[in-house]
Design a protein around this motif. Structure first.
Motif, PDB file in Angstrom:
ATOM      1  N   GLN A  47      32.464 -77.617  90.256  1.00  0.00           N
ATOM      2  CA  GLN A  47      33.859 -78.035  90.338  1.00  0.00           C
ATOM      3  C   GLN A  47      34.397 -77.845  91.757  1.00  0.00           C
ATOM      4  O   GLN A  47      35.164 -78.654  92.266  1.00  0.00           O
ATOM      5  CB  GLN A  47      34.702 -77.225  89.345  1.00  0.00           C
ATOM      6  CG  GLN A  47      34.327 -77.410  87.889  1.00  0.00           C
ATOM      7  CD  GLN A  47      34.831 -78.729  87.322  1.00  0.00           C
ATOM      8  OE1 GLN A  47      35.450 -79.522  88.015  1.00  0.00           O
ATOM      9  NE2 GLN A  47      34.547 -78.966  86.051  1.00  0.00           N
ATOM     10  N   MET A  48      33.980 -76.766  92.388  1.00  0.00           N
ATOM     11  CA  MET A  48      34.382 -76.503  93.763  1.00  0.00           C
ATOM     12  C   MET A  48      33.876 -77.605  94.683  1.00  0.00           C
ATOM     13  O   MET A  48      34.610 -78.101  95.555  1.00  0.00           O
ATOM     14  CB  MET A  48      33.823 -75.148  94.206  1.00  0.00           C
ATOM     15  CG  MET A  48      34.187 -74.752  95.616  1.00  0.00           C
ATOM     16  SD  MET A  48      35.939 -74.346  95.783  1.00  0.00           S
ATOM     17  CE  MET A  48      35.918 -73.488  97.347  1.00  0.00           C
ATOM     18  N   ALA A  49      32.632 -78.013  94.488  1.00  0.00           N
ATOM     19  CA  ALA A  49      32.057 -79.081  95.313  1.00  0.00           C
ATOM     20  C   ALA A  49      32.823 -80.384  95.129  1.00  0.00           C
ATOM     21  O   ALA A  49      33.114 -81.094  96.109  1.00  0.00           O
ATOM     22  CB  ALA A  49      30.584 -79.262  94.965  1.00  0.00           C
ATOM     23  N   ASN A  50      33.157 -80.719  93.892  1.00  0.00           N
ATOM     24  CA  ASN A  50      33.903 -81.954  93.636  1.00  0.00           C
ATOM     25  C   ASN A  50      35.289 -81.917  94.265  1.00  0.00           C
ATOM     26  O   ASN A  50      35.791 -82.932  94.768  1.00  0.00           O
ATOM     27  CB  ASN A  50      34.022 -82.186  92.128  1.00  0.00           C
ATOM     28  CG  ASN A  50      32.705 -82.549  91.482  1.00  0.00           C
ATOM     29  OD1 ASN A  50      31.816 -83.075  92.145  1.00  0.00           O
ATOM     30  ND2 ASN A  50      32.562 -82.272  90.196  1.00  0.00           N
ATOM     31  N   ALA A  51      35.932 -80.746  94.246  1.00  0.00           N
ATOM     32  CA  ALA A  51      37.265 -80.627  94.820  1.00  0.00           C
ATOM     33  C   ALA A  51      37.252 -80.796  96.334  1.00  0.00           C
ATOM     34  O   ALA A  51      38.242 -81.224  96.938  1.00  0.00           O
ATOM     35  CB  ALA A  51      37.870 -79.270  94.450  1.00  0.00           C
ATOM     36  N   LEU A  52      36.125 -80.461  96.978  1.00  0.00           N
ATOM     37  CA  LEU A  52      36.033 -80.550  98.435  1.00  0.00           C
ATOM     38  C   LEU A  52      35.661 -81.942  98.933  1.00  0.00           C
ATOM     39  O   LEU A  52      35.851 -82.240 100.120  1.00  0.00           O
ATOM     40  CB  LEU A  52      35.001 -79.540  98.947  1.00  0.00           C
ATOM     41  CG  LEU A  52      35.367 -78.060  98.829  1.00  0.00           C
ATOM     42  CD1 LEU A  52      34.195 -77.194  99.266  1.00  0.00           C
ATOM     43  CD2 LEU A  52      36.615 -77.734  99.637  1.00  0.00           C
ATOM     44  N   VAL A  53      35.121 -82.780  98.053  1.00  0.00           N
ATOM     45  CA  VAL A  53      34.642 -84.098  98.479  1.00  0.00           C
ATOM     46  C   VAL A  53      35.694 -84.911  99.239  1.00  0.00           C
ATOM     47  O   VAL A  53      35.406 -85.481 100.301  1.00  0.00           O
ATOM     48  CB  VAL A  53      34.104 -84.889  97.271  1.00  0.00           C
ATOM     49  CG1 VAL A  53      33.891 -86.365  97.638  1.00  0.00           C
ATOM     50  CG2 VAL A  53      32.797 -84.282  96.778  1.00  0.00           C
ATOM     51  N   PRO A  54      36.977 -84.998  98.771  1.00  0.00           N
ATOM     52  CA  PRO A  54      37.948 -85.813  99.493  1.00  0.00           C
ATOM     53  C   PRO A  54      38.243 -85.318 100.912  1.00  0.00           C
ATOM     54  O   PRO A  54      38.761 -86.080 101.720  1.00  0.00           O
ATOM     55  CB  PRO A  54      39.210 -85.719  98.617  1.00  0.00           C
ATOM     56  CG  PRO A  54      38.712 -85.331  97.261  1.00  0.00           C
ATOM     57  CD  PRO A  54      37.537 -84.445  97.521  1.00  0.00           C
ATOM     58  N   PHE A  55      37.902 -84.065 101.204  1.00  0.00           N
ATOM     59  CA  PHE A  55      38.241 -83.496 102.510  1.00  0.00           C
ATOM     60  C   PHE A  55      37.040 -83.481 103.464  1.00  0.00           C
ATOM     61  O   PHE A  55      37.181 -83.043 104.602  1.00  0.00           O
ATOM     62  CB  PHE A  55      38.745 -82.065 102.322  1.00  0.00           C
ATOM     63  CG  PHE A  55      39.940 -81.968 101.392  1.00  0.00           C
ATOM     64  CD1 PHE A  55      41.219 -82.272 101.831  1.00  0.00           C
ATOM     65  CD2 PHE A  55      39.762 -81.608 100.057  1.00  0.00           C
ATOM     66  CE1 PHE A  55      42.298 -82.189 100.971  1.00  0.00           C
ATOM     67  CE2 PHE A  55      40.830 -81.533  99.190  1.00  0.00           C
ATOM     68  CZ  PHE A  55      42.113 -81.838  99.652  1.00  0.00           C
ATOM     69  N   LEU A  56      35.890 -83.933 102.996  1.00  0.00           N
ATOM     70  CA  LEU A  56      34.706 -83.925 103.827  1.00  0.00           C
ATOM     71  C   LEU A  56      34.645 -85.196 104.686  1.00  0.00           C
ATOM     72  O   LEU A  56      35.086 -86.258 104.259  1.00  0.00           O
ATOM     73  CB  LEU A  56      33.439 -83.834 102.967  1.00  0.00           C
ATOM     74  CG  LEU A  56      33.287 -82.560 102.140  1.00  0.00           C
ATOM     75  CD1 LEU A  56      32.030 -82.622 101.278  1.00  0.00           C
ATOM     76  CD2 LEU A  56      33.253 -81.332 103.028  1.00  0.00           C
ATOM     77  N   PRO A  57      34.117 -85.105 105.910  1.00  0.00           N
ATOM     78  CA  PRO A  57      34.014 -86.287 106.769  1.00  0.00           C
ATOM     79  C   PRO A  57      33.152 -87.368 106.129  1.00  0.00           C
ATOM     80  O   PRO A  57      32.151 -87.079 105.483  1.00  0.00           O
ATOM     81  CB  PRO A  57      33.356 -85.731 108.036  1.00  0.00           C
ATOM     82  CG  PRO A  57      33.593 -84.264 108.007  1.00  0.00           C
ATOM     83  CD  PRO A  57      33.613 -83.881 106.556  1.00  0.00           C
ATOM     84  N   SER A  58      33.547 -88.598 106.301  1.00  0.00           N
ATOM     85  CA  SER A  58      32.789 -89.724 105.785  1.00  0.00           C
ATOM     86  C   SER A  58      31.749 -90.147 106.797  1.00  0.00           C
ATOM     87  O   SER A  58      31.943 -90.045 108.006  1.00  0.00           O
ATOM     88  CB  SER A  58      33.723 -90.900 105.484  1.00  0.00           C
ATOM     89  OG  SER A  58      32.984 -92.032 105.115  1.00  0.00           O
ATOM     90  N   ASN A  59      30.609 -90.649 106.291  1.00  0.00           N
ATOM     91  CA  ASN A  59      29.545 -91.119 107.160  1.00  0.00           C
ATOM     92  C   ASN A  59      29.818 -92.512 107.720  1.00  0.00           C
ATOM     93  O   ASN A  59      29.115 -92.990 108.612  1.00  0.00           O
ATOM     94  CB  ASN A  59      28.216 -91.139 106.416  1.00  0.00           C
ATOM     95  CG  ASN A  59      27.717 -89.738 106.086  1.00  0.00           C
ATOM     96  OD1 ASN A  59      27.973 -88.809 106.816  1.00  0.00           O
ATOM     97  ND2 ASN A  59      27.002 -89.606 104.974  1.00  0.00           N
ATOM     98  N   ASN A  60      30.830 -93.152 107.167  1.00  0.00           N
ATOM     99  CA  ASN A  60      31.143 -94.510 107.631  1.00  0.00           C
ATOM    100  C   ASN A  60      31.872 -94.491 108.984  1.00  0.00           C
ATOM    101  O   ASN A  60      32.631 -93.611 109.262  1.00  0.00           O
ATOM    102  CB  ASN A  60      32.011 -95.230 106.586  1.00  0.00           C
ATOM    103  CG  ASN A  60      31.263 -95.415 105.267  1.00  0.00           C
ATOM    104  OD1 ASN A  60      30.024 -95.506 105.268  1.00  0.00           O
ATOM    105  ND2 ASN A  60      31.995 -95.447 104.164  1.00  0.00           N
TER     106      ASN A  60
END
Length: 226
Positions: free
Chosen positions: A213-226
């Motif tokens: 759940q912690m990993a999913n919550a952080l996804v929107p704040f992680l840098p995108s590879n695009n």
């Protein structure tokens, strides 16, 4: 063996061993120790048990530490914000824990693969088809995510848990899954399609911050590879 659990939210268990006393731990779990602690890496029971640990979310090999030439000290630290718990394991008190939950134990504790009795509880229950079972006679230290709430369930008493929040339970408890009722609830409620049902008798440990759940919550704040 004497021990103390220090600090939060990244706790460490510090174990004081007598001369000749030994402990087992997950590979890479040792944080610091006295110079007289001797290390040996092995499969601890052969290839079959090593493969079983791999299925249960742990490494195939395990480290064996022994105090030599006098009393020794060894510490095992948490790898994720949460809690460390000392579990008393006995022939009449076996425990089931989440994958990746094992940290260390005394020599007479045995680890094995625990298969969910029903396929559904494994596929949809949030902890996968396989968990870990602790048996034997001794003390095991387990790593749990976030704050831990304990419930003592009577025979037939149930608690419904969102997937992934079951950290540990007495082996006398059972797990199953049930669908969330209502099409709108499934697709719009944000709670997923299934919940986990734990049935007593026995104690269940629920965690407030599963690592998934912690990993999913952080996804929107992680840098995108695009």
């Amino acid at each position: 063996m004497k021990y103390s659990i220090e600090g939060e939210p990244m706790p460490v268990v510090i174990c004081e061993l007598e001369d000749g006393e030994s402990m087992l731990c997950e590979r890479g779990a040792m944080s610091w120790m006295s110079p007289n602690m001797q290390m040996e890496t092995s499969s601890n029971g052969g290839l079959g048990k090593a493969i079983g640990r791999a299925f249960g979310g742990e490494t195939m090999f395990i480290n064996h530490y022994t105090a030599t030439g006098g009393d020794g000290m060894i510490a095992f630290a948490s790898s994720f914000p949460g809690c460390l718990r000392a579990l008393d394991i006995a022939p009449d008190h076996e425990m089931v824990i989440q994958k990746h939950g094992f940290l260390a134990c005394t020599m007479d504790v045995e680890m094995s693969v625990f298969f969910q009795k029903r396929l559904g509880s494994g596929v949809f229950g949030g902890e996968g088809f396989i968990m870990q079972k602790l048996s034997g006679n001794g003390t095991a230290f387990v790593e749990l995510d976030g704050y831990i709430q304990e419930y003592e369930l009577g025979a037939g008493q149930q608690i419904i848990v969102d997937t992934g929040y079951v950290a540990a339970m007495d082996a006398t408890c059972s797990m199953d899954i049930q669908q969330v009722k209502g099409v709108k609830n499934k697709f719009l409620g944000g709670e997923g399609f299934f919940n986990t049902t734990v049935t007593g008798p026995g104690k269940v440990w629920l965690q407030s911050m599963p690592i998934c759940q912690m990993a999913n919550a952080l996804v929107p704040f992680l840098p995108s590879n695009n």
